[in-house]
Design an enzyme around this catalytic site. Structure first.
Site, PDB file in Angstrom:
ATOM      1  N   CYS A  65       0.864  -1.190   0.000  1.00  0.00           N
ATOM      2  CA  CYS A  65       0.000   0.000   0.000  1.00  0.00           C
ATOM      3  C   CYS A  65       0.895   1.233   0.000  1.00  0.00           C
ATOM      4  O   CYS A  65       2.019   1.173  -0.486  1.00  0.00           O
ATOM      5  CB  CYS A  65      -0.986  -0.021   1.164  1.00  0.00           C
ATOM      6  SG  CYS A  65      -0.257   0.135   2.803  1.00  0.00           S
ATOM      7  N   ARG A  71      -3.687  -0.602   5.391  1.00  0.00           N
ATOM      8  CA  ARG A  71      -4.275  -1.682   4.597  1.00  0.00           C
ATOM      9  C   ARG A  71      -3.356  -2.887   4.425  1.00  0.00           C
ATOM     10  O   ARG A  71      -3.782  -4.034   4.648  1.00  0.00           O
ATOM     11  CB  ARG A  71      -4.683  -1.143   3.220  1.00  0.00           C
ATOM     12  CG  ARG A  71      -5.901  -0.257   3.248  1.00  0.00           C
ATOM     13  CD  ARG A  71      -6.122   0.444   1.917  1.00  0.00           C
ATOM     14  NE  ARG A  71      -5.118   1.463   1.668  1.00  0.00           N
ATOM     15  CZ  ARG A  71      -5.100   2.263   0.613  1.00  0.00           C
ATOM     16  NH1 ARG A  71      -6.040   2.121  -0.319  1.00  0.00           N
ATOM     17  NH2 ARG A  71      -4.173   3.190   0.454  1.00  0.00           N
ATOM     18  N   ASP A 163     -10.616 -11.970  -7.413  1.00  0.00           N
ATOM     19  CA  ASP A 163     -12.016 -12.056  -7.814  1.00  0.00           C
ATOM     20  C   ASP A 163     -12.167 -12.856  -9.108  1.00  0.00           C
ATOM     21  O   ASP A 163     -11.668 -12.438 -10.163  1.00  0.00           O
ATOM     22  CB  ASP A 163     -12.582 -10.647  -8.013  1.00  0.00           C
ATOM     23  CG  ASP A 163     -14.098 -10.649  -8.213  1.00  0.00           C
ATOM     24  OD1 ASP A 163     -14.680 -11.744  -8.349  1.00  0.00           O
ATOM     25  OD2 ASP A 163     -14.683  -9.550  -8.230  1.00  0.00           O
TER      26      ASP A 163
END
Length: 244
Positions: A65, A71, A163
């Site tokens: 990050c 994060r 994903d």
């Protein structure tokens, strides 16, 4: 003339070849080996490592990050909690030795995940160490690819890599653009439904950033945690090739 029953002593004596390397360097350190022999030895080492790990090969995964305090350390701690893969995190503009932000530490604590994080900047050694580099945003990804052009094939955003729908959306977008170009070339009327489809798919393939909780309250960090946890669960399914 009588033949000798036993081999001559000294230099003329035959030596029984050992099936084991005489030195550890024979496997790991010798560069004078023929390339095919070196490949076989490295393959053997990977096989033995896999056997010792119950047949499973673990990956080196690097999260990146901006400052390596929110994060990426959160992602590192969550994935370490879920798997036995080797995980590190770093920041494009991170200092050395800074702890995770208060919000990140609090959310992880509430989720029962321990973390003793110390920040570190991205280095060439870290990039080389990693089998997979996953960034929190598209900008992080693009900056890393520009800085390390030899390693672009292993640099992705977390969302696009984890994903399973991302690749499908991208392929649909390319097909929709192909239809649009064909309509322009043939002078056909462009279907408004096709334009709507392109706009929708563009939004989906561009939505690859993880929410930045920096400066937010506990609920903001909790939302980032939930988003990371969701995509890291997808990541585990992908890299371990199994349902959890």
């Amino acid at each position: 003339r009588k033949t000798r029953k036993y081999p001559r002593k000294g230099k003329a004596a035959r030596r029984k070849k050992s099936t084991l390397p005489r030195k550890k360097a024979d496997i790991l350190g010798r560069t004078s080996l023929a390339p095919w022999k070196l490949f076989k030895l490295r393959s053997w080492a990977k096989i033995m490592s896999s056997i010792n790990n119950g047949g499973k090969q673990y990956m080196n995964i690097l999260f990146v990050c901006t400052g390596n305090t929110c994060r990426s350390p959160m992602a590192q701690a969550i994935l370490q909690h879920k798997t036995e893969h080797s995980v590190q995190s770093a920041g494009l503009f991170a200092g050395e030795g800074m702890p995770a932000s208060e919000g990140t530490s609090e959310v992880l604590k509430q989720e029962g995940i321990s973390s003793d994080h110390k920040s570190q900047p991205v280095t060439e050694d870290l990039i080389k160490w990693a089998d997979l580099v996953l960034t929190m945003t598209q900008n992080h990804r693009d900056m890393l690819k520009q800085s390390y052009p030899a390693d672009t094939e292993k640099i992705f955003t977390l969302k696009e890599y984890a994903d399973p729908n991302y690749e499908n959306n991208w392929n649909e977008l390319k097909e929709a653009y192909a239809q649009l170009e064909e309509a322009k070339l043939t002078g056909s009327k462009v279907n408004s439904t096709l334009l709507d489809q392109i706009n929708q798919l563009e939004k989906q393939v561009q939505n690859v950033d993880i929410i930045d909780p920096f400066g937010g309250n506990y609920m903001t960090y909790q939302k980032t945690y939930e988003e990371l946890d969701n995509y890291l669960e997808l990541l585990v399914k992908k890299i371990d090739n199994k349902d959890r």
